[in-house]
Design a protein around this motif. Structure first.
Motif, PDB file in Angstrom:
ATOM      1  N   THR A  39      27.897  12.887  54.912  1.00  0.00           N
ATOM      2  CA  THR A  39      27.464  14.117  54.410  1.00  0.00           C
ATOM      3  C   THR A  39      26.302  13.669  53.890  1.00  0.00           C
ATOM      4  O   THR A  39      24.854  13.951  53.139  1.00  0.00           O
ATOM      5  N   ARG A  40      26.116  12.808  52.181  1.00  0.00           N
ATOM      6  CA  ARG A  40      25.869  12.573  51.194  1.00  0.00           C
ATOM      7  C   ARG A  40      24.499  11.902  52.079  1.00  0.00           C
ATOM      8  O   ARG A  40      22.977  12.082  51.793  1.00  0.00           O
ATOM      9  N   MET A  43      23.209  14.329  54.595  1.00  0.00           N
ATOM     10  CA  MET A  43      21.948  15.393  54.173  1.00  0.00           C
ATOM     11  C   MET A  43      20.546  15.025  53.852  1.00  0.00           C
ATOM     12  O   MET A  43      19.163  15.393  53.611  1.00  0.00           O
ATOM     13  N   LYS A  47      16.947  15.770  55.327  1.00  0.00           N
ATOM     14  CA  LYS A  47      15.620  15.872  54.195  1.00  0.00           C
ATOM     15  C   LYS A  47      14.337  15.752  55.235  1.00  0.00           C
ATOM     16  O   LYS A  47      13.258  15.566  55.347  1.00  0.00           O
ATOM     17  N   ASP A  64      31.365  21.858  52.513  1.00  0.00           N
ATOM     18  CA  ASP A  64      31.109  21.495  51.533  1.00  0.00           C
ATOM     19  C   ASP A  64      29.914  21.775  52.117  1.00  0.00           C
ATOM     20  O   ASP A  64      28.677  21.569  51.175  1.00  0.00           O
ATOM     21  N   PHE A  65      29.277  20.730  52.871  1.00  0.00           N
ATOM     22  CA  PHE A  65      26.970  20.536  53.561  1.00  0.00           C
ATOM     23  C   PHE A  65      27.524  21.899  53.936  1.00  0.00           C
ATOM     24  O   PHE A  65      26.274  21.985  53.524  1.00  0.00           O
ATOM     25  N   GLU A  66      27.935  22.911  54.831  1.00  0.00           N
ATOM     26  CA  GLU A  66      27.123  24.013  54.712  1.00  0.00           C
ATOM     27  C   GLU A  66      26.343  25.113  53.263  1.00  0.00           C
ATOM     28  O   GLU A  66      25.314  25.440  53.764  1.00  0.00           O
ATOM     29  N   SER A  67      27.304  24.539  52.130  1.00  0.00           N
ATOM     30  CA  SER A  67      26.526  25.895  51.830  1.00  0.00           C
ATOM     31  C   SER A  67      25.213  24.694  51.184  1.00  0.00           C
ATOM     32  O   SER A  67      24.662  25.314  50.516  1.00  0.00           O
ATOM     33  N   ALA A  68      24.893  23.725  50.974  1.00  0.00           N
ATOM     34  CA  ALA A  68      24.221  22.915  50.173  1.00  0.00           C
ATOM     35  C   ALA A  68      23.236  22.971  51.343  1.00  0.00           C
ATOM     36  O   ALA A  68      21.573  22.063  51.309  1.00  0.00           O
ATOM     37  N   CYS A  69      23.377  23.331  52.850  1.00  0.00           N
ATOM     38  CA  CYS A  69      22.547  22.788  53.858  1.00  0.00           C
ATOM     39  C   CYS A  69      20.767  24.197  53.802  1.00  0.00           C
ATOM     40  O   CYS A  69      20.861  25.576  53.408  1.00  0.00           O
ATOM     41  N   ASP A  70      20.093  24.103  53.888  1.00  0.00           N
ATOM     42  CA  ASP A  70      19.244  24.703  54.314  1.00  0.00           C
ATOM     43  C   ASP A  70      19.100  26.311  55.839  1.00  0.00           C
ATOM     44  O   ASP A  70      19.811  25.842  56.326  1.00  0.00           O
TER      45      ASP A  70
END
Ligand code: NDP
Ligand code: MG
Length: 380
Positions: A39-40, A43, A47, A64-70
């Motif tokens: 996911t690093r 992401m 972007k 984990d990705f969901e929380s950081a996703c737009d």
């Protein structure tokens, strides 16, 4: 503007594809990216390319990705998510997922895309007839990205009649090792490919030349060539990728630098040619070498071609065995030469059956994977 999905965007093929696509923003729009767990990297790709759709197959990484996703991104999660992602429509899909895991998404996506730029080879080795019949049914173009097969496409696509083709092989990282020295090689030694920068499994398969066997099977499936008409020649420099010979023994060669962005861009742009700056530099002296293939030193190449001629489940079993054995080697649980032992064991113990459905491929893949693991545990 062509809409593009990239499967396996965080891998070697995926990153090279995105490098082609970032230089061609006026021609292509990346609408979807898919990775397993990295996911690093994913992401940073999200972007940069702002795709509408993203898929993360590993459930935990997806959370984990969901929380950081737009908010503007539609996220597909887990194996079910991959199924849905594979049903998105596109003009071109790059298939850069590694291993047999690419088969289901590939078959699903062939229904929805106009063209697949196909890098994955395990799908063709294990299920070539299913893939090509699906492509015929849905009138989807499949363009090969694997450099040797891409080179053949460029040579044979002219429609001229050739009597024989040659695939070139660099010989991999261990070409100069004696059989005795192979016993002690480290993971680092095998991953030091002389000419290509690729994912771990294909790099190890290049050292055993199993990869070249896979390519002969790809060539057989893509171009309906007989195995006896597919030669293999060692060419350490990896600048000529394939050769095609007429009956008068004139040979045409397809040459480009060892850079996957060239065949990827070919598959994206075909039938146009893209403007590329990474050519062969004739301002410096260089020479090419061709060596006959020392067949005895590469028993897995012989084994896989022999298996391919059986037209049964042997390729599925051997692919699963190699995948598992390479994974054990990469985790330093077995020696490099144990990969050969595992493959010998599998070829001696699989039960020959015809493959009549895609379900059969997964059945035998799982069977062989388990059987290999049992065997490998006796070597650890
Ligand atoms: P890599 O290991 O570098 O990349 C694999 C990619 O697939 C990663 O994005 C990975 O995600 C993703 N992935 C792995 N497993 C799954 C899964 N179960 N579901 C969804 N995605 C998954 O491999 P390569 O790029 O080297 O190779 C890809 C394919 O292309 C292979 O079949 C290889 O043989 C073929 N090929 C590669 C060449 C090359 O130059 N690399 C040349 C010719 C053919 P994550 O990063 O999150 O794990
Ligand atoms: Mg290749």
């Amino acid at each position: 503007m062509k809409k593009v999905l990239v499967f396996g965007s965080t891998g070697s093929i995926g990153k090279n594809s995105l490098d082609c696509l970032r230089k061609s923003r006026e021609d292509f729009k990346v609408i979807g990216l898919c990775a397993y767990s990295n996911t690093r990297v994913l992401m940073s790709q999200v972007k940069e390319f702002s795709p509408r759709y993203v898929c993360v197959v590993d459930e935990k990484s997806a959370k984990d990705f969901e929380s950081a996703c737009d908010r503007g991104v539609t996220l597909f999660k887990g194996k079910e998510g991959l199924k849905e992602f594979s049903q998105l429509s596109s003009d071109i899909s790059v298939m850069g997922i590694s291993g047999i895991s690419a088969l289901e998404p590939l078959l699903a996506n062939i229904r929805r895309t106009k063209r697949v730029a196909l890098a994955n080879k395990e799908t063709i080795v294990c299920g070539g007839s299913f893939v090509f019949s699906q492509a015929r049914k849905y009138k989807t173009e499949i363009l090969p990205v694997d450099s040797e097969i891409n080179a053949l496409y460029q040579l044979l696509g002219s429609g001229k009649r050739f009597e024989r083709v040659y695939l070139t092989a660099s010989g991999g990282a261990l070409f100069d090792y004696t059989p005795k020295a192979l016993e002690g090689v480290s993971v680092k030694d095998v991953l030091k490919h002389p000419t290509w920068d690729m994912g771990a499994r294909i790099t190890i398969d290049s050292a055993t030349l199993l990869n070249k066997g896979f390519e002969a099977i790809e060539a057989h499936n893509f171009f309906n060539l007989k195995f006896d008409d597919i030669g293999i020649v060692i060419h350490r420099e990896s600048k000529i990728h394939a050769l095609a010979q007429f009956q008068d023994k004139t040979i045409l060669a397809c040459m480009y630098p060892a850079d996957m962005r060239i065949p990827i861009a070919f598959a994206l742009y075909y039938p146009r040619r893209c403007l590329n700056r990474i050519g062969i530099d004739f301002s410096k002296a260089f020479s090419f070498t061709f060596l006959p293939l020392p067949r005895k030193r590469f028993p897995l190449l012989e084994m896989i071609i022999d298996a391919a001629k059986k037209e049964d489940n042997s390729l599925v079993c051997l692919n699963a065995c190699d995948e598992k054995a390479v994974d054990y080697f990469l985790k330093k649980k077995i020696k490099f030469t144990d990969i050969y032992k595992a493959m010998d064991y599998m070829y001696g113990h699989y039960l020959s059956k015809k493959l009549s459905s895609v379900g059969d491929i997964f059945y035998w893949n799982n069977w062989a994977s388990k059987k290999t693991e049992e065997y490998l545990k006796t070597l650890c």
